[in-house]
Write an enzyme that holds these catalytic residues in place. Structure first.
Site, PDB file in Angstrom:
ATOM      1  N   LYS A 100      -8.559   4.138  -0.936  1.00 10.99           N
ATOM      2  CA  LYS A 100      -7.890   4.563   0.296  1.00 10.99           C
ATOM      3  C   LYS A 100      -7.396   5.998   0.151  1.00 10.99           C
ATOM      4  O   LYS A 100      -6.906   6.403  -0.914  1.00 10.99           O
ATOM      5  CB  LYS A 100      -6.722   3.618   0.599  1.00 10.99           C
ATOM      6  N   SER A 131      -3.176  -0.085   8.388  1.00 11.76           N
ATOM      7  CA  SER A 131      -3.716   1.254   8.229  1.00 11.76           C
ATOM      8  C   SER A 131      -4.917   1.328   7.286  1.00 11.76           C
ATOM      9  O   SER A 131      -5.643   2.326   7.269  1.00 11.76           O
ATOM     10  CB  SER A 131      -2.624   2.197   7.684  1.00 11.76           C
ATOM     11  N   SER A 155      -0.400  -3.617   6.322  1.00  8.38           N
ATOM     12  CA  SER A 155      -1.572  -2.750   6.364  1.00  8.38           C
ATOM     13  C   SER A 155      -2.679  -3.101   5.376  1.00  8.38           C
ATOM     14  O   SER A 155      -3.726  -2.459   5.368  1.00  8.38           O
ATOM     15  CB  SER A 155      -1.161  -1.292   6.147  1.00  8.38           C
TER      16      SER A 155
END
Length: 495
Positions: free
Chosen positions: A78, A158, A182
């Site tokens: 990420k 997210s 998330s």
């Protein structure tokens, strides 16, 4: 032979040790899958040369024997994790071009164990979002589609790029971060497993901060076993992170072999929210039946302050974000707006932040500054922290009464189309976190497990909330759900 990028971590680990294939071969298949999946916009910065170099090094280590479980396994990272010398900008224009001179503790531990970095993955800007629509790179797109429709669906947020990449087999697994859901929400939307560990189990050093008392990194994988394997490598005490717990890291994978007979599972009545879709209610009932079939005792419990969790979270998280992101002013840190003749420092600050931050981040920073301001601190922030303490106490009382884990839905719906939620009412988007934010507020571990589908065949997940520091027991219960749900469907390739 099946394309190697479709393997689970466990399958790849065991195959590498049998010499069925090499890490370089798995990595090449993953890189090819990434190259062919640009329509998903899941990968923001591929690192093919670095990946092949790391894979060849892993193959040498494997040949010598005694390599750790993660050795040779290709991962996506990420964009919130700092990776030395590789673009790391938290999907924000204010960090455009940032090349960290250091490695986050979490990724450093994965590389220490021989894992392979394929590239950086898309996300909501500064992890603020539930649909990956706030990214400076543009939204990531789910590999799933509604039958007969070409409407692009959200992979969640997210950690939407991580979820899309794992679900589409672009990597064997990925890192994610979870501030209010998330990891778990995108995992549920895309039919994968997502683990949010106990706060302090995984170091936050080198992860771009959103809300420091809520953020926690965790694995996003294809199976519960994979999550257990990867979590062991990610976890551990970090003396450079004051919130990192100095506790031994269990062998989470070995804990999966036990049964769950006699375990007590709580069903919180407050999670039956108004307007809950019939398929979510049915999924929850199905989860109860699966756990009872595995020999667990399921009982209804009460977490009375749950209804205050979402408003408390959306005061505390923006407040902490307002403080953390104050450093991005164009002088001390991050991008800088072009200086205009005669302009003072205040105007430079204002333009840098106005140009660098997206609309959602600016909205949350303004909210955070407001609730921390003189005259409103007591009315909002302090009151929200008191509510947080009550929410934590609710969980403590449930666990003290003998509950081993708590079963809830992971999301209030299946994945929605991009642009379908929140355009006119931002609160509608925030409601995606209704089942997940309590876990972050209380600092507990949680996991989302694929357990069913909606009437259109889109994935749905169940959430388990565990006792603090007992991820091993939580994962063994998650494995029981996974085994009985038998979800093996993959998205049909359209990209």
């Amino acid at each position: 032979m099946t394309a190697l990028n479709r393997l689970t971590l466990a399958e790849a680990r065991d195959g590498l040790r049998r010499k069925d294939f090499t890490s370089a071969e798995i990595t090449a298949d993953c890189l090819a899958a990434m190259e062919g999946a640009k329509a998903l916009n899941a990968v923001t910065c591929p690192t093919p040369e670095k990946a092949m170099e790391m894979a060849k090094s892993a193959d040498s280590r494997l040949a010598a024997g005694g390599a750790p479980d993660m050795c040779g396994l290709p991962l996506g990272i990420k964009d919130l994790f700092c990776t030395e010398g590789v673009q790391s900008q938290a999907a924000s224009n204010i960090l455009a071009g940032f090349l960290p001179p250091y490695e986050s503790t979490t990724t450093a531990q994965l590389w220490r164990d021989g894992a392979v970095m394929l590239g950086k993955l898309n996300m909501d800007e500064f992890a603020m979002g539930s649909s990956n629509e706030t990214s400076a790179y543009g939204p990531a797109i789910s590999p799933w589609r509604r039958p007969g429709s070409n409407a692009p669906l959200t992979p969640g947020g997210s950690s939407g790029g991580s979820a899309a990449a794992v679900s589409a087999d672009l990597c064997l697994a990925a890192t994610g971060t979870d501030t209010g859901g998330s990891i778990r929400q995108p995992a549920a939307f895309t039919g994968i497993v997502g683990v949010k560990p106990t706060y302090g189990r995984v170091s936050r050093r080198g992860i771009v901060a959103f809300a420091s008392s809520l953020d926690q990194a965790g694995p996003m994988t294809k199976t519960v076993r994979d999550a257990a394997i990867m979590l062991r490598a990610m976890a551990g005490h970090d003396p450079l992170d004051s919130t990192s717990a100095d506790l031994p890291v269990p062998d989470f994978e070995s804990a999966l072999e036990g049964d769950i007979r006699g375990k007590v599972i709580g069903l919180p009545r407050e999670y039956r929210v108004e307007g809950m879709p019939a398929e979510i209610e049915a999924l929850w009932s199905k989860g109860r039946a699966m756990l009872e079939d595995a020999g667990a005792e399921v009982r209804e419990i009460s977490l009375p302050h749950t209804k205050y969790a979402l408003p408390a979270y959306y005061i505390i998280a923006p407040a902490e974000a307002s403080s953390n992101l104050a450093r991005y002013d164009g002088v001390r840190y991050g991008a800088r707006a072009k200086i205009r003749p005669g302009e003072g420092i205040t105007a430079l600050y204002e333009r840098t932040r106005a140009e660098g931050f997206g609309a959602e981040v600016k909205a949350r920073l303004l909210t955070g500054a407001y609730v921390l301001s003189a005259g409103y601190y007591d009315a909002y922030y302090l009151r929200a922290q008191k509510v947080r303490a009550l929410i934590k106490r609710d969980f403590e009382e449930a666990f003290a009464a003998g509950v081993d884990a708590i079963l809830t839905p992971a999301t209030p719906s299946a994945a929605f189309a991009l642009g379908e939620v929140g355009a006119d009412d931002p609160v509608a988007m925030y409601l995606n976190d209704v089942f997940t934010v309590t876990v972050n507020l209380a600092g507990l571990p949680g996991v989302s497990v694929p357990a069913g589908t909606d009437p259109q065949g889109l994935p749905l997940g169940l959430q388990l909330i565990g006792r603090p520091w007992e991820e091993a027991g939580m994962l063994s219960i998650a494995r029981a759900i996974e085994d009985r749900a038998g979800i093996s469907a993959k998205p049909e390739r359209w990209w």
